[in-house]
Design an enzyme around this catalytic site. Structure first.
Site, PDB file in Angstrom:
ATOM      1  CE1 TYR A 187      -3.863  -2.256   0.199  1.00 43.26           C
ATOM      2  CE2 TYR A 187      -2.799  -3.225   2.109  1.00 43.26           C
ATOM      3  CZ  TYR A 187      -3.785  -3.261   1.140  1.00 43.26           C
ATOM      4  OH  TYR A 187      -4.693  -4.293   1.120  1.00 43.26           O
TER       5      TYR A 187
ATOM      6  CG  HIS B 209       2.743  -7.657  -2.066  1.00 43.50           C
ATOM      7  ND1 HIS B 209       1.694  -7.273  -1.252  1.00 43.50           N
ATOM      8  CD2 HIS B 209       3.822  -7.736  -1.246  1.00 43.50           C
ATOM      9  CE1 HIS B 209       2.111  -7.144  -0.012  1.00 43.50           C
ATOM     10  NE2 HIS B 209       3.405  -7.414   0.022  1.00 43.50           N
TER      11      HIS B 209
ATOM     12  CG  ASP C 197      -2.438 -12.462   6.288  1.00 42.85           C
ATOM     13  OD1 ASP C 197      -2.855 -13.586   6.010  1.00 42.85           O
ATOM     14  OD2 ASP C 197      -3.186 -11.462   6.281  1.00 42.85           O
TER      15      ASP C 197
ATOM     16  CE1 TYR D 142      -8.834  -4.276   2.721  1.00 46.91           C
ATOM     17  CE2 TYR D 142      -8.814  -3.168   4.846  1.00 46.91           C
ATOM     18  CZ  TYR D 142      -8.264  -4.076   3.974  1.00 46.91           C
ATOM     19  OH  TYR D 142      -7.147  -4.791   4.345  1.00 46.91           O
ATOM     20  NE  ARG D 143      -4.291  -1.369   4.749  1.00 44.83           N
ATOM     21  CZ  ARG D 143      -3.744  -2.259   5.581  1.00 44.83           C
ATOM     22  NH1 ARG D 143      -4.309  -3.450   5.721  1.00 44.83           N
ATOM     23  NH2 ARG D 143      -2.664  -1.989   6.257  1.00 44.83           N
TER      24      ARG D 143
END
Ligand code: ADP
Length: 544
Positions: free
Chosen positions: A106, A406, A167, A487-488
């Site tokens: 992100y 990622h 995670d 949501y993000r």
């Protein structure tokens, strides 16, 4: 002797002359300590998960020099944070607060505004201020990681307390909750379990929310609302304040647990599975925020790169995935459901029997017997995470590509079969065009699914980076056209995502901007975070 890192020119934030910037840096160094301020003038180093850079995004999706800081400041106290904020207002220097900077996928620790000064709260403000074994609560500073909190609970011998972990366990408990992260015990909604904040406002005042506003209280971590408007929400995914303390409710040890795994053969089984999951989850028979994962990730979690399975371009061939799975204890399948039941054996049995009966209604569904899985199987990672033990195993799928990084597309849908299928088909279509792979994980909240579609790319390959970003942009648009929102999202996609929340002529963003201008009149705090730009930046080409 270690070679000295090569120097590079620091990036000065727009709107301040270079000499004045260095005067400002000298001033803040004098105020909070010389070695507490570092200019970002070394060769950028991506580090790795346990040593993430605070200079830029260690998993850059554009040229890594695009999102870099000019300097980093390490405050040691709330008082220091106030000093930094007042200093930034004096010189109009943009700040970017991070807790531990592990927001990988992100944007990591990178600021949205090039040359902003990163305020690294985590390095020195890393105290566990309280763990209360009677109320089952804790109070932490930004630098407390899941590992640190877990270890402290063990060290103090609080066998009755569990924590909830995402995670990967290296991130900040506080930072993850602020960004609406999730974990996998019944306390998986991290924001929902928080209770009480201490915040430094963009103009330098300190506020405590909820019961924290009442001097001498002993209820800050047990009752979230206090009196008057409930303002906490405005400090999550926002740029309205720097959070310096945060309280949480901790789950009591339920007296036992049992993890389970079911596999489902066909792609289209997803629809029936989600229909089965919804009523069970809302009724809390399925108790944790479970994962419905696409089986390709099993290959990536083996630790072998993509090239070990297949060397061609385009989406990874389903045929090869199935062939591999035939040799794996999971057998041939497309979807996996990792879940956990809690409580003493008799209590668990009641729930596990219902789950088994319902899941087995799907033709060719299989329950995998955990006894037959080797201790290294990923199932045991999920098992540990589902009881709040921090883990790092989920790093391994990032090595699917060399220099793996990622980025995620993270839409929300109701827990309904048709919606899950619609998002799956939409993402699958992009996947077919992309030349990179997607990993799919439907995280079952309570009434909703967070679908996390992770795209793994080679961060040293500009073409792959551009393709991945373009795929994310297309998915956000297509999802919004169908009524789904994220949501993000990644730092660079905030404007686009915020733009999709446009009901009534962008009324929500207008309110966000009004609040921003009122609370942060000089626009110094995290400009552009969540697509919220202060007046000083708005309409000047920053929005993308
Ligand atoms: P983590 O290391 O837990 O993944 P980060 O430190 O990267 O988390 O935080 C995620 C995002 O949340 C940051 O990019 C920043 O925008 C915001 N953030 C983190 N900590 C704070 C804080 N203490 N106050 C305000 N915003 C924060």
């Amino acid at each position: 002797k270690k070679p000295r890192a090569r120097k590079r020119l620091p990036v000065i934030p727009q709107g301040i002359e270079q000499t004045r910037f260095f005067v400002a840096i000298d001033e803040i160094s004098t105020e909070i300590g010389d070695n507490k301020v570092e200019i970002n003038d070394k060769q950028l180093d991506d580090g790795w998960y346990m040593e993430p850079p605070n200079t830029h995004d260690g998993m850059a999706i554009t040229d890594e020099e695009e999102l870099v800081s000019s300097a980093v400041i390490y405050p040691g106290s709330t008082d220091d944070v106030q000093k930094v904020v007042r200093w930034a207002n004096k010189y109009l220097i943009p700040l970017h607060p991070i807790s531990m900077g592990r927001n990988f996928g992100y944007g990591g620790a990178a600021p949205r505004v090039r040359g902003a000064v990163v305020v690294d709260l985590g390095k020195r403000m890393n105290k566990i201020l309280d763990i209360n074994p009677d109320d089952c609560t804790c109070l932490v500073e930004p630098g407390v990681s899941y590992f640190a909190l877990y270890e402290e609970v063990q060290k103090r011998g609080y066998k009755n307390l569990w924590i909830d972990v995402p995670d990967l366990g290296g991130g900040s408990v506080l930072g993850n909750a602020l960004d609406h992260g999730v974990g996998y015990t019944p306390y998986g909604d991290h924001w929902a379990t928080h209770c009480g904040l201490e915040v430094v406002m963009p103009t330098g005042e300190i506020v405590r929310t909820g019961m924290g506003a009442l001097p001498g209280n002993n209820t800050w971590q047990v009752f979230p609302y206090g009196f008057g408007p409930f303002l906490d929400g405005m400090f999550s995914q926002s740029n309205y304040g720097i959070v310096t303390k945060m309280g949480f409710g901790l789950m009591p040890n339920p007296g036992g647990h049992e993890s389970f795994l079911y596999t489902f053969k066909n792609e289209e089984d997803l629809e029936q599975l989600v229909e089965i999951v919804r009523p069970l989850r809302i009724a809390m028979i399925l108790e944790n925020a479970a994962n419905i994962r696409h089986a390709l990730q099993v290959l990536a979690l083996s630790g072998k790169p993509r090239s070990a399975f297949y060397d061609g371009n385009g989406p990874f061939p389903t045929k090869i995935m199935h062939e591999f799975l035939q040799t794996h204890p999971y057998g041939e399948c497309t979807w996996l459901y990792y879940g956990t039941c809690y409580g003493p054996k008799e209590v668990r049995k009641l729930k596990l029997d219902i789950i088994h009966r319902e899941f087995m209604k799907i033709p060719r569904a299989r329950r995998i017997d955990p006894e037959k899985l080797p201790p290294t199987d990923y199932f045991w990672t999920r098992d540990r995470i589902s009881i709040g033990k921090p883990d790092l195993e989920d790093l391994s799928w990032v090595n699917w590509w060399p220099n793996g990084a990622h980025v995620a597309f993270s839409p929300v849908a109701p827990t309904r079969g048709a919606d899950a299928l619609s998002l799956w088909h939409m993402a699958k279509e992009q996947w077919a065009k992309l030349g990179l792979d997607f990993f799919f994980d439907f995280v079952v909240g309570l009434r909703e699914l967070h679908l996390i579609v992770e795209c793994v790319y080679d961060r040293d390959d500009p073409k792959q980076r551009a393709n991945a970003l373009e795929a994310m942009r297309s998915l956000i648009k297509e999802a919004a056209d169908k009524g789904y929102g994220e949501y993000r999202t990644h730092l660079l996609l905030c404007d686009q995502v915020a733009g999709t929340y446009s009901w009534n002529d962008h009324a929500l963003m207008k309110l966000n901007e009004k609040l921003k201008d009122c609370l942060d009149p000089n626009g110094i705090l995290a400009p552009g975070r969540s697509g919220i730009w202060p007046a000083r930046y708005r309409g000047r080409g920053w929005e993308i």
